[in-house]
Design a protein around this motif. Structure first.
Motif, PDB file in Angstrom:
ATOM      1  N   VAL A   1       0.845  -1.186   0.000  1.00 26.28           N
ATOM      2  CA  VAL A   1       0.000   0.000   0.000  1.00 26.28           C
ATOM      3  C   VAL A   1       0.883   1.238   0.000  1.00 26.28           C
ATOM      4  CG1 VAL A   1      -1.859   1.225   1.177  1.00 26.28           C
ATOM      5  CG2 VAL A   1      -1.764  -1.272   1.275  1.00 26.28           C
TER       6      VAL A   1
ATOM      7  N   VAL B   1      -5.222  -1.784  -4.508  1.00 28.74           N
ATOM      8  CA  VAL B   1      -4.910  -2.979  -3.729  1.00 28.74           C
ATOM      9  C   VAL B   1      -6.172  -3.798  -3.513  1.00 28.74           C
ATOM     10  CG1 VAL B   1      -4.078  -3.823  -1.509  1.00 28.74           C
ATOM     11  CG2 VAL B   1      -2.932  -1.902  -2.603  1.00 28.74           C
TER      12      VAL B   1
ATOM     13  N   ILE C   1      -5.550  -6.866   3.855  1.00 27.77           N
ATOM     14  CA  ILE C   1      -5.114  -5.557   3.357  1.00 27.77           C
ATOM     15  C   ILE C   1      -4.883  -4.600   4.518  1.00 27.77           C
ATOM     16  CG2 ILE C   1      -5.836  -3.543   2.023  1.00 27.77           C
ATOM     17  CD1 ILE C   1      -7.324  -5.491   0.166  1.00 27.77           C
TER      18      ILE C   1
END
Length: 350
Positions: free
Chosen positions: A198, A263, A283
């Motif tokens: 990220v 993402v 995530i």
């Protein structure tokens, strides 16, 4: 008579390994391995019972073998081999745990319950504390996936502990388990040739080696040497932390920083082809990270990990072979780029 130990989830490598390990204890008379599928690995001298813990038949297994210690390891975030789906995993984690606890409640012979849980119950959020203790409430409860399953499982275990105060209940919240035989969504992520990250985030991560998992499960299955019961909830992790960027360098894998919406899209794409479970909770972990305190693990449970977080990751990295780039070359390149940034900034100022 010695202990009669029942272990769930023995078709997985971790469960099968613990079955073989616990048989070496002189206090153990018999070990009963339970799973819905027959394991491909050997279980030593253990008795294997093919049973689905989601079904009431698990109560008959406990009664027939007069089990006194239950080690519940069938709480996981990944399917076994090519079998299973997310819904099947959730049913096994949650419904299976409910059935198992119901059977334990009715079994007077059961005196100890050990449950494999996860530090994912704390979630991962931008305003999280620097370090979670066992009593720290999460800023944001997990909204789905294995993390939510673990929260529900622990809730049912607490209810069982209230109904059966005579049973010593030990919940082990493991950090991400790594090692040559480790199997988890994070292992799948680290196995990708290029690691998506990220943009703008470099989370702190903790790991626990699978050898240490075996040892702490063994300790939790017995009374402590000083005579007290090993009961309660404990964070289990190796000393220290690693940044995600450090893990990529040690694996020799390049990273591709992408914006958070991309993402999320990438995670959906990877799930659709069955490559890895890049869930929203995964995530969030790779965005905000998570670190837990392990004081109670040492002082109350009496367990000292052999591997630090860095050592556990190093052993895992060795088992995976070289990445696209040699780790030493990748590290030197990153260091050179870091040195160029201040130099470039100085030139601009002049």
């Amino acid at each position: 008579m010695g202990k009669v130990v029942l272990v769930t989830g023995v078709a997985r490598q971790l469960g099968g390994r613990f079955v073989r390990r616990i048989q070496r204890e002189p206090e153990v008379d018999r070990v009963i391995g339970v799973d819905a599928v027959r394991p491909e690995h050997h279980l030593g001298g253990a008795v294997f019972v093919q049973a689905d813990i989601r079904q009431p038949t698990i109560a008959k297994v406990l009664a027939e073998h007069a089990v006194d210690t239950v080690v519940h390891m069938d709480v996981t975030g990944t399917p076994l081999g090519t079998r299973g789906s997310r819904s099947t995993i959730k049913e096994t984690n949650v419904i299976g745990t409910m059935q198992l606890l119901g059977a334990c409640q009715k079994a007077p012979s059961v005196t100890r319950l050990v449950v494999k849980s996860s530090t994912s119950v704390y979630g991962s959020a931008p305003r999280d504390p620097a370090v979670f203790t066992e009593t720290t409430p999460p800023k944001s409860l997990p909204s789905g996936g294995f993390a939510k399953d673990a929260v529900e499982v622990e809730g049912y275990v607490r209810g069982f502990a209230r109904r059966r105060p005579d049973v010593a209940v030990c919940v082990l919240r493991f950090a991400n388990i790594l090692g040559p035989c480790a199997d988890s969504p994070l292992v799948d992520y680290f196995s990708l040739p290029v690691l998506p990250t990220v943009f703008g985030y470099d989370p702190r991560l903790q790991f626990v080696h699978e050898d240490d998992v075996m040892e702490v499960l063994r300790i939790a299955s017995f009374e402590a040497r000083r005579g007290t019961l090993n009961s309660g909830t404990f964070n289990i992790a190796g000393d220290g932390v690693l940044l995600l960027s450090q893990t990529a360098r040690r694996l020799g894998r390049p990273t591709v920083p992408v914006l958070l919406p991309a993402v999320t899209w990438l995670g959906s794409a990877l799930r659709s082809v069955g490559m890895t479970d890049f869930s929203p909770e995964q995530i969030r972990l790779l965005t905000h990270g998570r670190v837990v305190q392990t004081t109670q693990m040492r002082e109350t449970l009496g367990f000292e990990p052999r591997y630090t977080t860095a050592e556990a990751f190093a052993d895992f990295a060795c088992s995976r072979g070289p990445g696209l780039l040699p780790p030493e070359t990748l590290a030197r390149t990153v260091d050179r780029l870091a040195d160029l940034v201040p130099a470039a900034s100085s030139e601009e100022r002049t």
